[in-house]
Design an enzyme around this catalytic site. Structure first.
Site: not given
Ligand code: TXD
Length: 310
Positions: A9, A86, A173
């Site tokens: 993502g 949550r 965080h």
């Molecule tokens: O400071 C921090 N740690 C953070 C955390 C800062 C920014 C974002 N933060 C968290 O990272 C956010 O709350 C999310 O939990 C993650 C990922 O954020 P992002 O903005 O990249 O989310 P997206 O664009 O929705 O991407 C998540 C992707 C998406 O493409 C799904 O299809 C994929 O995860 N996904 C998977 N990939 C592989 N395997 C599995 N099982 C899977 N499930 C969903």
């Protein structure tokens, strides 16, 4: 170096791009959405002749392709949707992280896991527990992001070059993060000598709400450029064994008076992951803020244990 990024993502794909741009290694980008990681990987690869990087990048839907990875960055997860509690988010993302960690354990047993998925500190615990990895090899990214935001706001306020500003933000965080003005400096001068208490409080408040500020502007999704840059800084410290002292979520066994919890603390990051937790002196108030923040994480861990019977 083989670096796998789970979740293609916003954060995952940006991490992948930055990793190849900084020539840190070859990347495998995994996502469950068919065609998406392949498309993004091809797009990044097509920029290589212009951007002059030679690293290989593979986009895939198969976890098997992470086999033998040295570092695995986990960004897979769902963002919170309207109506979702949550607890719902915790449960859903814990399932996704569990799935990822099981594959990492099997396919990349010597790797270092850099967690990004929210709720960050709880998900880092889940990845650690499920993978069975030693605590040094599971670390969560949040403090670098919170600190870089804080540094940016200090720089804007003071009109001073960002590279001269160092900042330390500890804790979990979230809203209870613990920015430490006493340990934040401009070329070695403590911030507390340069800005008034009110101004610092305002900057701290903006830092605390930094994620929400971006969410409100974007309307869909959350921040990803600064989060990816922060994660890649940790990856770089591991790849180059540069032993950077950075705030990151690490497993605590009595340090800072905290136990059996992941929380943001100053750590030295090198080729083995968390090389050392650096216990700095905290005031009574700072200690209490850190304790409160870690208590929130412990609550999340207890929720996860309740759901899964772990
Ligand atoms: O400071 C921090 N740690 C953070 C955390 C800062 C920014 C974002 N933060 C968290 O990272 C956010 O709350 C999310 O939990 C993650 C990922 O954020 P992002 O903005 O990249 O989310 P997206 O664009 O929705 O991407 C998540 C992707 C998406 O493409 C799904 O299809 C994929 O995860 N996904 C998977 N990939 C592989 N395997 C599995 N099982 C899977 N499930 C969903």
């Amino acid at each position: 170096m083989k670096i796998s990024v789970i979740g293609g993502g916003n954060v995952g794909a940006t991490c992948a791009l930055m990793i190849v741009q900084q020539k840190l290694g070859d990347v495998v980008l995994v996502d469950i959405v068919e065609g998406m990681p392949q498309g993004k990987a091809l797009d990044v690869a097509e920029a290589a002749p212009v951007n002059r990087y030679e690293s290989h990048i593979l986009g895939t839907n198969k976890y098997e392709d992470i086999a033998g990875a040295d570092i695995v960055v986990v960004t897979a997860g769902l963002p919170r949707k309207p109506g979702m509690t949550r607890m719902d988010l915790l449960q859903k993302n814990a399932e996704i992280v569990t799935h990822a960690a099981e594959h990492i354990k099997k396919l990349a047993p010597k790797s270092i896991i850099v967690m990004i998925t929210n709720p960050l500190d709880v998900m880092t615990y889940v990845a650690w527990k499920v993978s069975g990895f030693p605590k040094q090899r599971v670390v969560g990214m949040a403090g670098v992001l919170d600190s870089t935001r804080y540094r940016h706001f200090i720089s804007l306020e003071m009109k001073i070059a960002m590279e001269d500003i160092h900042a330390m933000v500890l804790g979990g965080h979230g809203d209870t993060m613990v920015p430490l003005p006493r340990y934040s400096t401009v070329s070695g001068i403590p911030l507390t000598q340069l800005l008034s208490t009110e101004t610092i409080a305002r900057l701290v408040d903006r830092t605390r709400k930094g994620g929400t500020e971006i969410v409100n502007l974007l309307k869909t999704g959350s921040a990803y450029y600064a989060p990816a840059a922060s994660a890649v800084q940790m990856v770089e410290a591991i790849v180059r064994d540069s032993r950077r002292l950075l705030p990151a979520s690490a497993y605590l066994e009595g340090e800072f008076g905290l136990k059996e919890v992941f929380a943001g603390v100053p750590v030295i990051i090198g080729k083995n992951g968390v090389e050392k937790i650096v216990e700095i002196e905290l005031t009574v108030d700072e200690k209490e803020a850190l304790r409160k923040s870690a208590a929130d994480v412990s609550e999340g861990i207890a929720d996860w244990k309740k759901i899964t019977g772990n």
